[in-house]
Each structure stands twice: as C-alpha cells, then as structure tokens.
Design a protein around this motif. Structure first.
Motif, PDB file in Angstrom:
ATOM      1  N   ASP A 198       0.802  -1.414  -0.038  1.00 22.41           N
ATOM      2  CA  ASP A 198       0.119   0.176  -0.215  1.00 22.41           C
ATOM      3  C   ASP A 198       0.950   1.141   0.130  1.00 22.41           C
ATOM      4  O   ASP A 198       0.451   2.134  -0.747  1.00 22.41           O
ATOM      5  CB  ASP A 198      -0.970   0.125   1.257  1.00 22.41           C
ATOM      6  N   TYR A 199       1.750   1.183   0.638  1.00 18.61           N
ATOM      7  CA  TYR A 199       2.575   2.183   1.042  1.00 18.61           C
ATOM      8  C   TYR A 199       3.490   2.684  -0.189  1.00 18.61           C
ATOM      9  O   TYR A 199       3.711   3.822  -0.746  1.00 18.61           O
ATOM     10  CB  TYR A 199       3.711   2.158   1.830  1.00 18.61           C
ATOM     11  N   ARG A 200       3.874   1.597  -0.846  1.00 14.52           N
ATOM     12  CA  ARG A 200       4.701   1.656  -2.294  1.00 14.52           C
ATOM     13  C   ARG A 200       3.871   2.410  -3.203  1.00 14.52           C
ATOM     14  O   ARG A 200       4.381   3.046  -4.230  1.00 14.52           O
ATOM     15  CB  ARG A 200       5.147   0.229  -2.540  1.00 14.52           C
ATOM     16  N   ARG A 201       2.548   1.798  -3.333  1.00 16.69           N
ATOM     17  CA  ARG A 201       1.730   2.357  -4.507  1.00 16.69           C
ATOM     18  C   ARG A 201       1.395   3.818  -4.191  1.00 16.69           C
ATOM     19  O   ARG A 201       0.693   4.442  -5.319  1.00 16.69           O
ATOM     20  CB  ARG A 201       0.521   1.466  -4.681  1.00 16.69           C
ATOM     21  N   ALA A 220      17.017   7.191   1.944  1.00 15.07           N
ATOM     22  CA  ALA A 220      18.102   6.393   2.406  1.00 15.07           C
ATOM     23  C   ALA A 220      17.622   5.018   3.117  1.00 15.07           C
ATOM     24  O   ALA A 220      17.880   3.932   2.804  1.00 15.07           O
ATOM     25  CB  ALA A 220      19.209   7.031   3.082  1.00 15.07           C
ATOM     26  N   GLN A 221      16.602   5.557   4.057  1.00 18.79           N
ATOM     27  CA  GLN A 221      16.322   4.256   4.849  1.00 18.79           C
ATOM     28  C   GLN A 221      15.137   3.356   4.195  1.00 18.79           C
ATOM     29  O   GLN A 221      15.205   2.284   4.113  1.00 18.79           O
ATOM     30  CB  GLN A 221      15.346   4.906   5.974  1.00 18.79           C
ATOM     31  N   LEU A 222      14.373   3.920   3.113  1.00 17.55           N
ATOM     32  CA  LEU A 222      13.567   3.112   2.191  1.00 17.55           C
ATOM     33  C   LEU A 222      14.396   2.083   1.458  1.00 17.55           C
ATOM     34  O   LEU A 222      14.146   1.118   1.235  1.00 17.55           O
ATOM     35  CB  LEU A 222      12.523   4.121   1.369  1.00 17.55           C
ATOM     36  N   ALA A 223      15.413   2.950   0.882  1.00 16.25           N
ATOM     37  CA  ALA A 223      16.434   2.142  -0.089  1.00 16.25           C
ATOM     38  C   ALA A 223      16.853   0.781   0.597  1.00 16.25           C
ATOM     39  O   ALA A 223      17.032  -0.262  -0.012  1.00 16.25           O
ATOM     40  CB  ALA A 223      17.548   2.943  -0.543  1.00 16.25           C
ATOM     41  N   GLU A 224      17.066   0.923   2.197  1.00 14.94           N
ATOM     42  CA  GLU A 224      17.444  -0.201   2.753  1.00 14.94           C
ATOM     43  C   GLU A 224      16.637  -1.422   2.936  1.00 14.94           C
ATOM     44  O   GLU A 224      16.818  -2.524   3.076  1.00 14.94           O
ATOM     45  CB  GLU A 224      17.961   0.012   4.204  1.00 14.94           C
ATOM     46  N   LEU A 225      15.216  -0.882   2.798  1.00 12.21           N
ATOM     47  CA  LEU A 225      13.994  -1.855   2.727  1.00 12.21           C
ATOM     48  C   LEU A 225      13.753  -2.460   1.210  1.00 12.21           C
ATOM     49  O   LEU A 225      13.090  -3.313   1.057  1.00 12.21           O
ATOM     50  CB  LEU A 225      12.976  -1.053   3.210  1.00 12.21           C
ATOM     51  N   GLY A 226      14.705  -1.853   0.416  1.00  7.24           N
ATOM     52  CA  GLY A 226      14.291  -2.212  -1.109  1.00  7.24           C
ATOM     53  C   GLY A 226      13.032  -1.513  -1.835  1.00  7.24           C
ATOM     54  O   GLY A 226      12.223  -2.132  -2.562  1.00  7.24           O
ATOM     55  N   VAL A 251       0.776  10.967   1.123  1.00  3.99           N
ATOM     56  CA  VAL A 251       1.493  10.151   2.371  1.00  3.99           C
ATOM     57  C   VAL A 251       2.625  10.953   2.821  1.00  3.99           C
ATOM     58  O   VAL A 251       3.455  11.267   1.973  1.00  3.99           O
ATOM     59  CB  VAL A 251       1.518   8.847   2.150  1.00  3.99           C
ATOM     60  N   PHE A 252       2.674  11.263   3.906  1.00  2.00           N
ATOM     61  CA  PHE A 252       3.930  12.148   4.359  1.00  2.00           C
ATOM     62  C   PHE A 252       4.500  11.247   5.552  1.00  2.00           C
ATOM     63  O   PHE A 252       4.026  10.851   6.622  1.00  2.00           O
ATOM     64  CB  PHE A 252       3.576  13.475   5.056  1.00  2.00           C
ATOM     65  N   THR A 253       5.825  10.730   5.380  1.00  4.55           N
ATOM     66  CA  THR A 253       6.534  10.095   6.189  1.00  4.55           C
ATOM     67  C   THR A 253       7.623  11.100   7.263  1.00  4.55           C
ATOM     68  O   THR A 253       8.216  11.656   6.561  1.00  4.55           O
ATOM     69  CB  THR A 253       7.441   8.979   5.689  1.00  4.55           C
ATOM     70  N   THR A 254       7.273  10.772   8.435  1.00  4.26           N
ATOM     71  CA  THR A 254       8.049  11.809   9.508  1.00  4.26           C
ATOM     72  C   THR A 254       8.188  11.081  10.938  1.00  4.26           C
ATOM     73  O   THR A 254       7.720  10.063  11.014  1.00  4.26           O
ATOM     74  CB  THR A 254       7.350  13.189   9.566  1.00  4.26           C
ATOM     75  N   VAL A 271      -0.482   6.974  11.063  1.00  2.00           N
ATOM     76  CA  VAL A 271      -0.455   5.693  10.737  1.00  2.00           C
ATOM     77  C   VAL A 271       0.613   5.070  10.763  1.00  2.00           C
ATOM     78  O   VAL A 271       1.631   5.747  10.462  1.00  2.00           O
ATOM     79  CB  VAL A 271      -1.142   5.375   9.280  1.00  2.00           C
ATOM     80  N   PRO A 272       0.674   3.879  11.616  1.00  2.00           N
ATOM     81  CA  PRO A 272       1.948   3.297  11.644  1.00  2.00           C
ATOM     82  C   PRO A 272       2.788   3.011  10.485  1.00  2.00           C
ATOM     83  O   PRO A 272       2.216   2.606   9.623  1.00  2.00           O
ATOM     84  CB  PRO A 272       1.901   2.051  12.529  1.00  2.00           C
ATOM     85  N   PHE A 273       4.127   3.023  10.596  1.00  2.00           N
ATOM     86  CA  PHE A 273       4.869   3.007   9.328  1.00  2.00           C
ATOM     87  C   PHE A 273       4.780   1.390   9.015  1.00  2.00           C
ATOM     88  O   PHE A 273       5.012   0.487  10.058  1.00  2.00           O
ATOM     89  CB  PHE A 273       6.244   3.183   9.481  1.00  2.00           C
ATOM     90  N   PRO A 274       4.532   0.778   7.885  1.00  2.00           N
ATOM     91  CA  PRO A 274       4.074  -0.433   7.514  1.00  2.00           C
ATOM     92  C   PRO A 274       5.219  -1.453   7.622  1.00  2.00           C
ATOM     93  O   PRO A 274       5.018  -2.850   7.025  1.00  2.00           O
ATOM     94  CB  PRO A 274       3.563  -0.506   6.381  1.00  2.00           C
ATOM     95  N   ALA A 275       6.494  -1.356   8.241  1.00  2.00           N
ATOM     96  CA  ALA A 275       7.600  -2.131   8.082  1.00  2.00           C
ATOM     97  C   ALA A 275       8.549  -1.697   9.399  1.00  2.00           C
ATOM     98  O   ALA A 275       8.489  -0.344   9.722  1.00  2.00           O
ATOM     99  CB  ALA A 275       8.470  -2.297   6.819  1.00  2.00           C
ATOM    100  N   LYS A 276       9.561  -2.435   9.546  1.00  2.00           N
ATOM    101  CA  LYS A 276      10.502  -2.068  10.661  1.00  2.00           C
ATOM    102  C   LYS A 276      11.737  -1.249   9.974  1.00  2.00           C
ATOM    103  O   LYS A 276      12.076  -1.424   8.875  1.00  2.00           O
ATOM    104  CB  LYS A 276      11.321  -3.221  11.159  1.00  2.00           C
ATOM    105  N   ILE A 277      11.499   0.081  10.631  1.00  2.00           N
ATOM    106  CA  ILE A 277      12.705   1.153   9.880  1.00  2.00           C
ATOM    107  C   ILE A 277      13.250   1.816  11.007  1.00  2.00           C
ATOM    108  O   ILE A 277      12.785   1.915  12.270  1.00  2.00           O
ATOM    109  CB  ILE A 277      11.762   2.021   9.089  1.00  2.00           C
TER     110      ILE A 277
END
Length: 316
Positions: A198-201, A220-226, A251-254, A271-277
């Motif tokens: 969902d987040y990616r789309r 940079a953090q998202l790149a680590e998650l691919g 969507v704004f990530t902060t 909304v909680p971030f949908p992966a471990k970051i």
C-alpha cells in the motif's frame, strides 16, 4: 563598559579591535554596533579609525542615508569570525557563567523537522534566563554545508538527523522517535492496517533533498528496505505539509512528534509505518572550539532539557 585605549599610533591588532571589527561588519552601523557591544559610540568610532589604518580600507562608507560595507570589508567578515572563534580555544573559562549576565547571539542551524513547541520552549528559556541574548535560527542548507558553517563560526551549533560526523565536531543525542505516516482523516490507508505494498503504491509528499541526486534521509532508509516511492510533491517548508495533506491523498513520512503536532492543527490521521524502519535520531552538533565555552555549554544544556521535556510530554 569602555573599550581599551587604542591610540592612532598603536597599530597592533588585538582581541578588542577584532571584536569591534566583527560587530561593525555584522551591523554595518557604528551606532548599532556600539549598542550591541555596550560601549560608547565615540569609543567605537575611535576603533573604526584604527581599523581603517590597519586594513588600508574605509570598511564602512555612506551610500545615501545608510552605511554599507566595502568589498574589502565583506572579504574580512569570515576570517574575522574564524579568528575570534579560534581564539576561544586558547583560554578556558574557570567556572559556570551567569546567563543573566550574557550579552550575545546564539546561532543554531536546523530544519523545521521538530515540533513548534520545541522552538517555543527554547525561546522562552533564553528570554527568561538570559534576557540580553538573542537566538538566530537558520536553515541547514545542503547536506554538508553545516560542517563549513561550524568551522567558519557562522553558526554555533546544528541540529541534524544525518549520521556522518567529522572528527573535529562534537555531538550529543537530543531525541529518538519512531517513524510514522501522516494522511488526511478518511484517507483509504487510514481505515485498515497499511501494508508495505500500500505504501509503495501511494503518492507521497517529501522534503527536499539536501544534496541533489542523493535523496533525503528517508529515501536512504527506504532504500535499505528495497522500497522506492512516487513523490508527487517536494517542499523545503514542512509547515506547508499539514494543509497539503488535509486536501489530498498524499502520504507524508516523518517522526511521530512532528506528526502529532501537525495532527493537532488539521484533520489528519497518524498511521504506523508498515515495516520495521530505523527511528529518527536527532543530534546536537558543535565545533571543538566551543566545547568548553561556558555560554555555549549552558545553551546546549537548555536545548537538551527542552528535547527531554518534549519527549516526555503527555500524548494528546
């Protein structure tokens, strides 16, 4: 307060002259510089006369009804500031300072990724404890620009989330907070647990890159998650974010603290971030030359205390 006597034939450049030069270059006004130094205007005028003799330049010239810096004066601003900063390494202050007796500007480089309450708390602390001081808050600029600003004495300290740190800089942890996503109330992604797909789309709102082509810290953090996302809007001014989010499906990530601050202003959902970051880790950074400066040490303590209070403030 009076300036040491520097007669016209005394051509030695001492600390008193350097400080007068620094403030004159900053204010471009003899009267304003004298007020800032707390000295008589006539005394500072005598210093300006000596400085003109030493530099072989007028330094300040009248244009219309105001004074402006000459080209030579503009070129002297950075080295004068750097020399004064380096001189502070030669002497160690014996004991703690009394904030109420301080009379100076504190210059902090940061970005608006911390809640308004933090900066309001700092303003209140300085106004109450050191009423003769002022605070200048400026932008970070490019990703590594603040290293030069600290080295040149343009800023006293930096608040940053970038982990890189040269050996000549000192740092202390200010805050650590989890990453979250912020969307408008009623957003489809706020109705059920958001997945990484969902987040990616989704279409995203993001801050500007600190170095063009290298992405933001979140990239940079998202790149680590691919994970790569479609950023539909970039902004240097995060204060715009809540109004934009309230009227779009972006969507704004902060960090959680800024998200909660924005959600108090506008109808937004966290909304909680949908992966471990990795969490956001804010650090206070300063140059080695100011490490033992008691005024700077006092302000660093107030910044740390304000961050601690913010972290432990009850959730609304």
């Amino acid at each position: 307060m009076s300036l040491p006597d520097t007669g016209e034939h005394d051509r030695r450049l001492d600390e008193s002259l350097l400080r007068s030069l620094h403030v004159l270059l900053s204010e471009a006004s003899v009267s304003q510089a004298a007020a800032r130094l707390g000295v008589a205007q006539s005394a500072l005028s005598r210093h300006l006369k000596v400085l003109r003799q030493l530099t072989g330049d007028e330094l300040l010239v009248r244009v219309g009804n105001r004074m402006v810096l000459t080209e030579r004066a503009q070129a002297l601003a950075v080295p004068t500031r750097r020399i004064l900063a380096d001189m502070s390494l030669l002497t160690a202050e014996a004991g703690p300072v009394e904030p109420r007796e301080l009379r100076q500007s504190f210059r902090i480089a940061t970005y608006d990724f911390l809640p308004r309450q933090f900066f309001a708390d700092i303003a209140e602390r300085v106004a109450r404890q050191a009423p003769e001081c002022d605070v200048v808050i400026r932008g970070l600029g490019s990703r590594f620009e603040h290293y030069r600003q600290l080295a040149d004495g343009e800023v006293d300290m930096v608040i940053t989330i970038w982990p890189e740190l040269p050996g000549h800089l000192r740092a202390a942890s200010l805050l650590t907070e989890p990453m979250v996503c912020l969307v408008r109330e009623g957003h489809p992604l706020a109705r059920a647990p958001m997945t990484l797909d969902d987040y990616r789309r989704a279409r995203h709102l993001s801050s500007l890159e600190h170095v063009p082509g290298q992405g933001t810290i979140i990239d940079a953090q998202l790149a680590e998650l691919g994970v790569s996302v479609h950023t539909a809007m970039h902004t240097q001014f995060l204060g715009m974010a809540p109004a934009i989010l309230a009227r779009t499906d972006l969507v704004f990530t902060t960090g959680r603290l800024l998200a909660e601050d924005f959600a108090r202003q506008y109808p937004l959902a966290i909304v909680p971030f949908p992966a471990k970051i990795k969490p956001h880790r804010y650090r206070l950074v300063w140059h080695e030359r100011t490490h033992k400066n008691q005024a700077m040490r006092w302000l660093r303590g107030e910044l740390t205390a304000a961050a601690r209070e913010l972290a432990h403030r009850p959730r609304s």
